[in-house]
Design a protein around this motif. Sequence first.
Motif, short mmCIF file in Angstrom:
data_model
loop_
_atom_site.label_atom_id
_atom_site.label_comp_id
_atom_site.label_asym_id
_atom_site.label_seq_id
_atom_site.Cartn_x
_atom_site.Cartn_y
_atom_site.Cartn_z
N MET A 78 0.83 -1.20 0.00
CA MET A 78 0.00 0.00 0.00
C MET A 78 0.87 1.25 0.00
N PHE A 90 0.54 5.48 0.46
CA PHE A 90 -0.39 6.48 0.97
C PHE A 90 -0.20 7.83 0.30
N SER A 97 0.26 10.68 1.76
CA SER A 97 1.27 11.53 2.39
C SER A 97 2.63 10.83 2.52
N TYR A 98 2.93 9.94 1.59
CA TYR A 98 4.19 9.17 1.50
C TYR A 98 4.49 8.37 2.76
N ASP A 99 4.57 9.10 3.92
CA ASP A 99 4.82 8.41 5.17
C ASP A 99 6.01 7.51 5.16
N LEU A 100 7.09 8.05 4.66
CA LEU A 100 8.36 7.38 4.89
C LEU A 100 8.67 7.55 6.36
N PHE A 101 9.55 6.70 6.87
CA PHE A 101 9.93 6.82 8.28
C PHE A 101 11.05 7.86 8.36
N ARG A 143 9.33 0.87 -1.40
CA ARG A 143 9.22 0.24 -0.08
C ARG A 143 8.11 -0.82 -0.08
#
Lengths: 225, 241, 251
Positions: C87, C89, C91-95, C155
Amino acid sequence: MQDLGIRVLFMGNNFMRLLGGLWVTIQLSLISILLSVIFGILLGIVMTLKNPVTKCITRIYLEFIRIMPQLVLLFLVYFGATKAFGINLSGETSAVIVFTLWGTAEMGDLVRGALISIPKHQYESGAALGMENAQIYRYIIIPQTLRRLIPLSINLATRMIKTTSLIVMIGVVEVLKVGQQIIEANRYTVPDSALWIYVTIFFLYFLVCWPFSVLAGKLEKKWKN
Amino acid sequence: MENKREADSHFLCLKNKKGSNGVDIDFITQYAPMYVEAAKLTLRLGAIGILLSLIVGLLGALVQYYKIPVLRRIIAVYIELSRNTPLLVQLFLLYFGLPKMGIVWTSETCAIVGLTFLGGSYMAEAFRSGLESVDKIQFESGLSIGLNHSQVMRYIIFPQALSTSVPALCANVIFLIKETSVFSVVALADLMYVAKDLIGLYYKTEEALLMLVVAYLIILLPISIIASLLERRLRYAGFGN
Amino acid sequence: MKETEKLLEIRHLHKDYGEGTILEDVSLDIHKGEVVVLIGPSGCGKSTFLRCINGLEPIQSGEIFLDGENIIANKTKWSEVRQKIGMVFQSYDLFPHMTVLDNILLGPTKVQRRDKKEATAEAEKLLERVGLLDRKDAYPRQLSGGQKQRVAIVRALIMKPEIMLFDEVTAALDPEMVREVLDVMLELAKSGSTMMIVTHEMQFARAVADKIVFLDGGEIVETGAPEDFFNSPKTERASRFLHTFTFDQVK
């Protein structure tokens, strides 16, 4: 025995005496808070100046005051001033001096923080609307600064009230001292009075500080963004 | 009275030996070891209290983060009580009040328990705001690549929460060490106690206070410098969006 | 349309938040290698739909089968299911506390327990494919939005998912970065990946989709091949929706 100990509070005017002791603390904190707010705002404004001399001086003042335990500052003024300048400062006066010095430093830093946190484009968009400098401050900058500042200042006030409890260490007769006197006086009649007296003092402080904390928290939430 | 006079004569005789700066160096070298001992005591009790505060704080923050029923209420009440009362009063209650209930603790235990009671709530708030600062979608993002709950916490949430908490945690450490200055009320020979003692006995106010200030500077300056370095590194280092 | 085995089967999915119904009796089949694009007005439930498939939102009733296995069961090991469903998202939401490479390697090394060297080699290959190999040691904050989103796609890809879900992945991007992300997705589609895409980019939807699913008010209103759907929508709601993307001449 324990369930009887609480009666020490209702003997004579013991409870009123405790409240009187608390009032001494509160009075001294209120005076210090008031002075700190006044001087702190001035200090905060001075600290935003780009002048290297004022920057350096205020910085040293701030760092020294903040790194020293408040009790050390109290000792410095109470014992030190007496010895160094030959003036005999009362505990109360020393307390007001120290807590004002300390409160001013903390307040100054809060004011500085609030002032520099206003983004530059807030000034610019005020100017873009054709506002005068005074109008920009009056309608845009000061209201935003206050919203950041007021909750933090209330928190500082509760910290100052709590810290004022230290005055018992320089011989001011405040709530803890009155408590000790009551315990001493009732040593034989109510042997476990210490528990009740200190529990009472604990909650007295709580009742004074807690409403401020709640208020600060509410305002902070309300004024977020 | 005899003591006082002796002290006075001692004072007078030392006064003659004063250096040009007006500070009695002999006195300082003579009594510095007392300060060292007192500083060790402060550091030892402070370190234990801070360590326990961190544990209490982390547990408290986790209880609130996971919204564990009942416990969460208890933690909330504890935090309010702890944050809205002075350590001095907490110590009076522990040292003079609790024995009347049959709970008799040594001075050191009282100091550690008191410092932990105070520090736990401050640490809990620091950890809690760190945990809250991590966006919920980070959690989902971790789940979506197949990490399980505890892996998400370990690899994604905790590292970010912790780095956000560091400035507040450092500030709390400094705050708590400063708070140890009231330990003399539970009959511990800490720095304040030594200073007051020397002032009372020998009337060596300047020297006693000077050593007091220097002692606290030696303890607190390095910590404060490390804290600000750490904070700066976290702010400018690899991450933070 | 390709006639292959069904990869994902959604049957009578129902989802509500307290009062409001978000998804109402949604049924949909996705075949292996198929690219399904979900479109519809804001708040129609498209994103929620994707989140339900990945177990990020609980559902009230209905069934979802992945490879013929019902994943809406109490004993579902979501960790395993999510490895099969990638999946990405909005808002990218990389760590943010990990480098690009560490972001990509977290899943393979911690979840799949793959050999780190092997995983690194694959990560680098995938990064090269999206044109970001030279940024592998950068931190997310040093990347542009478009670059972050491409890393997020990698990822998810490295887990070798059977299907990829894309939740409005270009919605938060500056216009000039939209293209680089869409190109990556087009390439994935060409190479035969199974994908479910929620998007507002109509031109892209038309180009990439095998099937368009139009959602409105929490239900599937119309399904069709892209040409049919965009040229001659069968329902009035769909044509009204499509009309919002065109402008009438003013002068």
